[in-house]
Every structure is written in C-alpha cells, then in structure tokens.
Design a protein around this motif. Structure first.
Motif, PDB file in Angstrom:
ATOM      1  N   ARG A 121       0.827  -1.206   0.000  1.00  0.00           N
ATOM      2  CA  ARG A 121       0.000   0.000   0.000  1.00  0.00           C
ATOM      3  C   ARG A 121       0.860   1.255   0.000  1.00  0.00           C
ATOM      4  O   ARG A 121       1.648   1.489   0.912  1.00  0.00           O
ATOM      5  N   GLY A 122       0.727   2.062  -1.047  1.00  0.00           N
ATOM      6  CA  GLY A 122       1.401   3.352  -1.094  1.00  0.00           C
ATOM      7  C   GLY A 122       2.895   3.284  -1.291  1.00  0.00           C
ATOM      8  O   GLY A 122       3.596   4.242  -0.957  1.00  0.00           O
ATOM      9  N   ASN A 123       3.403   2.191  -1.867  1.00  0.00           N
ATOM     10  CA  ASN A 123       4.844   1.998  -1.996  1.00  0.00           C
ATOM     11  C   ASN A 123       5.329   2.277  -3.411  1.00  0.00           C
ATOM     12  O   ASN A 123       4.541   2.341  -4.358  1.00  0.00           O
ATOM     13  N   LEU A 124       6.652   2.387  -3.556  1.00  0.00           N
ATOM     14  CA  LEU A 124       7.243   2.472  -4.881  1.00  0.00           C
ATOM     15  C   LEU A 124       7.225   1.124  -5.580  1.00  0.00           C
ATOM     16  O   LEU A 124       7.115   1.041  -6.801  1.00  0.00           O
ATOM     17  N   PHE A 125       7.329   0.030  -4.796  1.00  0.00           N
ATOM     18  CA  PHE A 125       7.453  -1.311  -5.343  1.00  0.00           C
ATOM     19  C   PHE A 125       6.426  -2.240  -4.696  1.00  0.00           C
ATOM     20  O   PHE A 125       5.925  -1.967  -3.608  1.00  0.00           O
ATOM     21  N   SER A 126       6.149  -3.352  -5.364  1.00  0.00           N
ATOM     22  CA  SER A 126       5.066  -4.231  -4.921  1.00  0.00           C
ATOM     23  C   SER A 126       5.468  -5.180  -3.815  1.00  0.00           C
ATOM     24  O   SER A 126       4.619  -5.614  -3.036  1.00  0.00           O
ATOM     25  N   GLY A 127       6.732  -5.555  -3.742  1.00  0.00           N
ATOM     26  CA  GLY A 127       7.141  -6.573  -2.771  1.00  0.00           C
ATOM     27  C   GLY A 127       6.598  -7.946  -3.088  1.00  0.00           C
ATOM     28  O   GLY A 127       6.646  -8.846  -2.247  1.00  0.00           O
ATOM     29  N   GLY A 128       6.066  -8.136  -4.313  1.00  0.00           N
ATOM     30  CA  GLY A 128       5.495  -9.423  -4.687  1.00  0.00           C
ATOM     31  C   GLY A 128       4.102  -9.653  -4.152  1.00  0.00           C
ATOM     32  O   GLY A 128       3.603 -10.787  -4.190  1.00  0.00           O
ATOM     33  N   ALA A 129       3.442  -8.621  -3.660  1.00  0.00           N
ATOM     34  CA  ALA A 129       2.133  -8.772  -3.024  1.00  0.00           C
ATOM     35  C   ALA A 129       1.055  -9.100  -4.051  1.00  0.00           C
ATOM     36  O   ALA A 129       1.085  -8.628  -5.193  1.00  0.00           O
ATOM     37  N   ASP A 130       0.081  -9.901  -3.616  1.00  0.00           N
ATOM     38  CA  ASP A 130      -1.089 -10.176  -4.450  1.00  0.00           C
ATOM     39  C   ASP A 130      -2.012  -8.965  -4.503  1.00  0.00           C
ATOM     40  O   ASP A 130      -2.622  -8.679  -5.532  1.00  0.00           O
ATOM     41  N   GLN A 180      -2.396  -5.017  -4.346  1.00  0.00           N
ATOM     42  CA  GLN A 180      -1.602  -3.804  -4.515  1.00  0.00           C
ATOM     43  C   GLN A 180      -2.528  -2.601  -4.697  1.00  0.00           C
ATOM     44  O   GLN A 180      -3.497  -2.670  -5.451  1.00  0.00           O
ATOM     45  N   ALA A 181      -2.211  -1.529  -4.010  1.00  0.00           N
ATOM     46  CA  ALA A 181      -2.937  -0.282  -4.182  1.00  0.00           C
ATOM     47  C   ALA A 181      -1.965   0.874  -4.026  1.00  0.00           C
ATOM     48  O   ALA A 181      -1.157   0.888  -3.096  1.00  0.00           O
ATOM     49  N   LEU A 182      -2.029   1.808  -4.942  1.00  0.00           N
ATOM     50  CA  LEU A 182      -1.175   2.994  -4.930  1.00  0.00           C
ATOM     51  C   LEU A 182       0.301   2.611  -5.003  1.00  0.00           C
ATOM     52  O   LEU A 182       1.148   3.213  -4.349  1.00  0.00           O
ATOM     53  N   VAL A 183       0.621   1.596  -5.806  1.00  0.00           N
ATOM     54  CA  VAL A 183       1.996   1.123  -5.974  1.00  0.00           C
ATOM     55  C   VAL A 183       2.554   1.710  -7.263  1.00  0.00           C
ATOM     56  O   VAL A 183       1.982   1.516  -8.342  1.00  0.00           O
ATOM     57  N   LEU A 184       3.668   2.419  -7.175  1.00  0.00           N
ATOM     58  CA  LEU A 184       4.176   3.183  -8.310  1.00  0.00           C
ATOM     59  C   LEU A 184       4.690   2.292  -9.437  1.00  0.00           C
ATOM     60  O   LEU A 184       4.561   2.635 -10.604  1.00  0.00           O
ATOM     61  N   SER A 185       5.270   1.142  -9.136  1.00  0.00           N
ATOM     62  CA  SER A 185       5.876   0.309 -10.176  1.00  0.00           C
ATOM     63  C   SER A 185       4.862  -0.234 -11.165  1.00  0.00           C
ATOM     64  O   SER A 185       5.240  -0.694 -12.246  1.00  0.00           O
ATOM     65  N   ILE A 186       3.566  -0.199 -10.821  1.00  0.00           N
ATOM     66  CA  ILE A 186       2.544  -0.634 -11.771  1.00  0.00           C
ATOM     67  C   ILE A 186       1.657   0.527 -12.209  1.00  0.00           C
ATOM     68  O   ILE A 186       0.715   0.334 -12.972  1.00  0.00           O
ATOM     69  N   ALA A 187       1.960   1.743 -11.752  1.00  0.00           N
ATOM     70  CA  ALA A 187       1.098   2.889 -12.045  1.00  0.00           C
ATOM     71  C   ALA A 187       1.216   3.353 -13.483  1.00  0.00           C
ATOM     72  O   ALA A 187       0.325   4.026 -13.991  1.00  0.00           O
ATOM     73  N   GLY A 188       2.308   3.016 -14.162  1.00  0.00           N
ATOM     74  CA  GLY A 188       2.479   3.460 -15.531  1.00  0.00           C
ATOM     75  C   GLY A 188       1.701   2.646 -16.538  1.00  0.00           C
ATOM     76  O   GLY A 188       1.569   3.033 -17.693  1.00  0.00           O
ATOM     77  N   ARG A 189       1.169   1.494 -16.130  1.00  0.00           N
ATOM     78  CA  ARG A 189       0.403   0.665 -17.056  1.00  0.00           C
ATOM     79  C   ARG A 189      -1.012   1.210 -17.179  1.00  0.00           C
ATOM     80  O   ARG A 189      -1.584   1.720 -16.232  1.00  0.00           O
TER      81      ARG A 189
END
Length: 692
Positions: A279-288, A290-299
């Motif tokens: 939640r609210g991170n730059l990276f997912s950490g492999g989590a199932d 995810q919300a407000l995660v920057l590494s997937i925000a560009g998709r």
C-alpha cells in the motif's frame, strides 16, 4: 489516570460542542425554510415576536434531532425486512412524520406544517445536520475509526476465513530518522510510540537504529527491504550509458524496471509474496493485493487499475470524501500560513514553497495518509498475512520546512494518531497482528549548495570543464517521493522535467542530484571513465571539485588502484586502504568506507560520484537539490533510520550490533514473517485491553 480522565473529558466536551453547533445550524436552517416555504410557519395564527419565532425554531430543531437520534434506529430495525425500494420511499415520509411530531411536542405549540411540506423540511434539515456533523468530525478520530470499520467490513465479509496465526503489519514512516523519533517521544508528540517503548508501563516494542546504504533514499532502501536487493541503485537518479537514459526511482517506468532487476538478482518475488498487501509503496514486494503502488502505475490496464482502485474504494464513502476534502483545504491553508510566517521572520535556511507545493504537501499529509490508512484497515479486517505501507507525510514536509521544524513536528503528531488508529483496528481483526514500524532513511538539515555558494553543482562541473557558466544558477527540482504519488494518482506518470536530463551534444557532462549526492557522467564515453581519462580530457575538473569547500569527497575509478576517494589538498586514498586511512571519509563515521566500496562495484555508478560537505558538529549537509532537509548521500541523520519491533519477535541483530543496509533489513523482516507463521504452534500473547 489524570491523562485518561483528561482525554475522556476532552472527548465529552468535543461531543457537546459538536451537538450544540449542529443544533444551532439546524435552528437557522428551520428559520430559513420557514421564510421560504408558505406552508411552513413557526408562529401562531395571530403572529409572534422574533424571540418567539427563534424559540420555536430552536425547540423544534432540538426535538427533531432527538427524535432522529433515538427513534430512527428503532424504526430502521423494524423495517429491515421491507424491500429496499419501498424502504427508500418510506424514509421521506418517516422523516416528515418525525418533524410533525417534533412540532407537536413543542411546548410553545406555535409551529405547523402541511404534510408534504414537512417531508421537504425534514429532508433538508437531515441533510444539513449530516453535513455539519460530518464536517465537525473531520478531526474526530473516534468517528473516523467507525467509518473505516464500516468501509473495511464490506471487504472482510467477501473474503474466506483467515488463519489464526499472527499477521504482520509493516508501517514505514518515510524519512523519520532514529534521533527524530526519540526526540518526538521525549517531547510528547508521539504518545503511541512512547507507550510501546514503555512510557508509563512495560514496553511492548524495542527500538533499533540501522544504517542505510550510500544511497539513503526511498528507492534504494525500499527496493532492498521489499525485494531483497538494491544492487546497482547508486542514487535517486542516475544516467545509464548503454540505454542513454536517466533512471529515476520515482518514475513508474524506472520503478518497474528496478523491481524486475531486483527480482532477478535476489531470486524471489519479494517480502509480501505469500498473501501480502502493498500500500502506497514504490514497489510491490510481490504482493497479491496492490494499491497505490508506483511500479505498476504506468500501465494503462490490469494491475494499474488495481493500484488506483485504492482511491476509488476510499472516496466511494461520502463521509471519507468530506473528511479528507476539508482536511486537504485546511492543510493547504496551513502550509501557506507557515510559509508566510517563515518569510516574514526571515528564517534561514529557507527554500521556495510556492507554486503547486501547498497542494503536493496536502496530498502527502492528508489524501495519501487517509487512503493508505483506510487500505491497511481493510487489510487487517480481511486478515491478510502481511501488509507493508508507506506514509510519506513527514518526508515531504521536512524537505521544505526542515527535519526538526515545528511544521514537521505537527506531522509526526498526526502520524502517531494514525499508528494508534491502526493499533485499535487490529484489535478487531479476525487474527492477531504484530505491528512493526520502520523508516527507510532519515533527513539531514542544512542549506542548499546553491544558496551558500551562488552556483549549482552543474555550474561547478561546467567551470571545471572550461565550459561557460550561466550568470544565475538554476534551481534543481526536488526529488521528493510525494510528487510521484500525485502524478500516479492523476495518471501523469512521467516525471517533471525529464527532458532536462537528456544528454547534450558533444562531451558536455550530465550532472544529476540526489539530495547531497551528485553524479557526473560523460554520455559520449560508453564505459565508466577512469581518473586518468578524466584528467586527460579535463585536467581542472577533479581538482576543482575536490578542493571546493562545499564538497566532502569524490569517488572515481582508477586504472592503477581500481577505485579511489579524492579529497581536498590532493588527498587520494585507494578503496582498499580506507580502513587504515579513511582520509576525507573520516567525518562520515563508521561504515562509510563499506558503502562507498559497494557502490564502486555497481555497473551504473557514475563517472564521478560527489558527496557534499558534512559538518559532524551540527549534522548539516549541503543539498544539491532545493531542500533544507535532504537525504540521498552520506552525512548525519539521513543515514540513521529506525526499526521499531514487538518484543515477541526475535531481536533484529545480536546485542551491540547494528543492522547495515536495506538488504539486511529485508532478511530480518523475512525471519519475522517465518516466526509469525510458526507461532500457531505456541500460545499467543494476550491482546492489549482496550481503553474505555
């Protein structure tokens, strides 16, 4: 006991104040409606004085409020079996009936209303009273907690039963250094943390200081913590010659690339790979989840939609929207007032706080905080195995106001309330939770390099290369993490001014800043240049940098020694001799040589790595960005974050040792997750008794 009694008294006084205010607003609303609607009057047939009319309105509004509070819940219970559509229509008539009763029980018996008018008046008064009560509850944590319970409960009902083993919540207070946390506890700003550390009773948590890597910023630290590897992340932004591209940790495309590299290097998906939430991170950490995660925000589709879903889930509740919107406006006003006060008092050091910054600050300290806390609340009540959430509020404010400023202290106070809220919600979760609080780095105070010397690092490099230097130094944009969150929320993922970092023609260097860490690269040379090559091309460059009073030390590659650290007065220390002779690294303390040697091994380390001057006496550094609280390099509190862990978990490191580097923190957190998973075979500690 005095504190508990005082807190209860303040809550009672606050509740009474809200009730009186709602009553007054309802009275005024009734008076206004009586003046507008012809079939609604607040006086007898033969007239009445203004005082009589006001008394009638006050008594009528009070009676309607009491009936709504006492009778309405009973009516709803009786009508639970009525179809939703029918109940929706009945609401208006029942509300009108309550108003008619309120006017009838009025002891002065002056008011009257036609049945259809009573329905309209009751609807308007209910809406006004609800809006007023919601606005007044903006700062009411108890009311906010109840709303979050309702928001999360819908998610919990749809999820399957969860295990009884303990879950773990990792809460990252972005930029809060170890010493800042202790100071806040001593000042009474963070009573929740103080209680965990044993203030007034037995401690439940232990506080551990750890050391960051040379790149003391969220990109490197959080990548290492969540994915177990931050190899080849030399700074917040750096130039990669093979790709002819600037990598920026808070740009979604760069974050996605860095996450993929970390997974490949570490060999596993991440800390949160088994039933976790990010939640609210730059990276997912492999989590199932995810919300407000920057590494997937560009998709544009898929995971990106899930990342932004956190905002939609939160603001779908009107009460949350009212609370956050009003707090947002209040925070913008607070920032403008604090900025004006800073200018009028002539405070130094100071940076510009105009433009869009008040909005960015309000987003970080209000919107991002509220949405992330609501998401974590939902994860707790849904029984997720592990949650990692980043709260960026302090880091954003400290960049512009200073790490120990009054502005930053107010943010720490509000962050402590968020910790208390999450702790209380955990008491309602379907499984026990262990709350770990940590920071990714600290912040070091000090004025900017530009304000002290009248030129930027880029100007100094150009001068050393014999290139023309502009008469007026340009400002270097801040790399604060909150700006990336704003852009991702607005679906504008490209970092501002990205085109500014494209390499110029010829041999002009690319100069980038990451807090008090500077990187100089020559884009026309495909490999990392050596000291000898740099001296042959620009004989004055390295001496100009090394002897400048605002520069602490340089790292360059050497054909003879492999790598050397350069300092003033011709100091040149090979990396393998730093332990015996730290030279210009001496003021930076233990561990400096290790992190410099590690960065030297990175494939994308810049041709010249520049660390600013550091004064151990006052802990100040000189930021190459426009920040008076900075981080990104070596020097002072920026390299000393904290780890606050429950005593039920094993000690992070043996007594007397200090964790070093984000990758070691990752291994510690993974060990704690394993301990929690195995805790089902042992009796669990009793839960904390809830305060009355």
């Amino acid at each position: 006991m005095r504190g508990v009694g005082g807190g209860r008294g303040r809550r009672v006084a606050s509740q009474i104040g809200r009730s009186v205010t709602v009553w007054a607003v309802s009275t005024l609303t009734m008076l206004a409606l009586a003046g507008i609607l012809p079939d609604f009057r607040l006086r007898s047939a033969d007239g009445g004085s203004a005082t009589d009319i006001a008394v009638t309105a006050a008594l009528g509004a009070g009676a309607f409020g009491l009936l709504s509070a006492l009778v309405w819940p009973l009516l709803v219970r009786l009508l639970l079996l009525v179809p939703a559509l029918v109940l929706g229509l009945l609401v208006f008539f029942l509300n009108g009936a309550l108003l008619w009763v309120a006017l009838r029980v009025n002891p002065v018996e002056r008011g009257s209303a036609a049945p259809e008018t009573a329905v309209v008046v009751a609807a308007v008064m209910s809406a006004v009273a609800s809006a007023t009560g919601g606005a007044l509850a903006v700062r009411d944590d108890d009311a906010y907690r109840r709303r979050l319970y309702r928001l999360a409960d819908r998610r919990r009902r749809s999820d399957p039963p969860c295990p009884t083993t303990p879950g773990t919540v990792f809460l990252q207070l972005d930029g809060v250094g170890h010493d800042v946390l202790l100071s806040a506890v001593d000042k009474g700003l963070m009573p929740t943390v103080a209680r965990w550390l044993g203030a007034g009773g037995r401690p439940t948590h232990r506080l551990t200081r750890w050391r960051t890597d040379w790149s003391s910023q969220t990109g490197a630290s959080q990548l290492g913590i969540l994915h177990g590897s931050n190899f080849d992340v030399p700074a917040f932004r750096w130039y990669e010659k093979a790709r002819r591209e600037v990598m920026v940790c808070n740009r979604p495309t760069s974050a996605a690339e860095l996450q993929a590299r970390a997974i490949e290097h570490s060999g596993h998906a991440g800390l949160l790979a088994h039933g976790g939430a990010s939640r609210g991170n730059l990276f997912s950490g492999g989590a199932d989840e995810q919300a407000l995660v920057l590494s997937i925000a560009g998709r544009r589709r898929g995971p990106a939609a899930r990342s932004r879903a956190g905002y939609f889930a939160y603001f779908s509740d009107p009460a949350n929207a009212v609370r956050t919107a009003l707090s947002f406006v209040a925070e913008v006003g607070r920032e403008i007032g604090q900025s004006v006060r800073s200018r009028t008092r002539g405070q130094r050091p100071r940076v510009s706080r105009g433009g869009l910054y008040p909005l960015v600050r309000a987003f970080a300290t209000v919107v991002e905080r509220d949405v992330v806390v609501a998401a974590v609340t939902g994860d707790l009540l849904a029984g997720r195995n592990a949650v990692y959430a980043d709260l960026v509020a302090y880091d954003e404010v400290a960049h512009h106001s200073g790490p120990t400023s009054r502005d930053a202290e107010q943010v720490l106070r509000r962050l402590d309330r968020a910790l208390a809220l999450i702790e209380n919600v955990a008491e309602h979760a379907p499984r026990p939770y262990r709350i770990v609080v940590l920071s990714d780095h600290g912040q070091s105070p000090g004025e900017t390099f530009r304000s002290r010397y009248g030129l930027t690092l880029g100007d100094l490099v150009r001068a050393g290369c014999g290139l023309p230097v502009p008469r007026r130094a340009r400002r270097t944009h801040s790399g604060a993490e909150a700006r990336a969150a704003v852009r991702a929320a607005l679906r504008r993922p490209v970092e501002e001014g990205a085109e500014h970092y494209r390499p110029s023609r010829g041999s002009e260097p690319v100069v980038l800043a990451s807090g008090n860490l500077g990187l100089v690269s020559f884009p026309d040379v495909p490999h990392r240049m050596t000291k000898e090559e740099i001296d042959a091309r620009h004989p004055a460059l390295l001496p100009t940098l090394a002897n400048h009073p605002g520069i602490g030390f340089l790292l360059v590659r050497s054909e003879r020694h492999g790598g050397v650290v350069l300092g003033a007065y011709g100091a040149e220390i090979p990396l393998d001799e730093l332990d015996e002779n730290p030279g210009p690294l001496a003021p930076f303390g233990p561990g400096a040589a290790d992190v410099v040697r590690r960065t030297h091994t990175f494939p994308h380390t810049a041709d010249i790595m520049v660390n600013s001057f550091y004064d151990p006496a006052d802990g100040e550094v000189l930021a190459f960005e426009e920040q008076i609280g900075s981080h990104g390099g070596l020097g002072g509190a920026q390299s000393r974050p904290f780890l606050l862990s429950p005593l039920v978990l094993s000690a992070p490191v043996p007594e007397g040792a200090e964790p070093a580097g984000a990758e070691q923190i990752h291994h510690i957190l993974r060990r704690w997750l394993t301990e929690s998973a195995e805790a089902g075979t042992r009796p669990l500690p009793e839960r904390r008794e809830r305060a009355a």
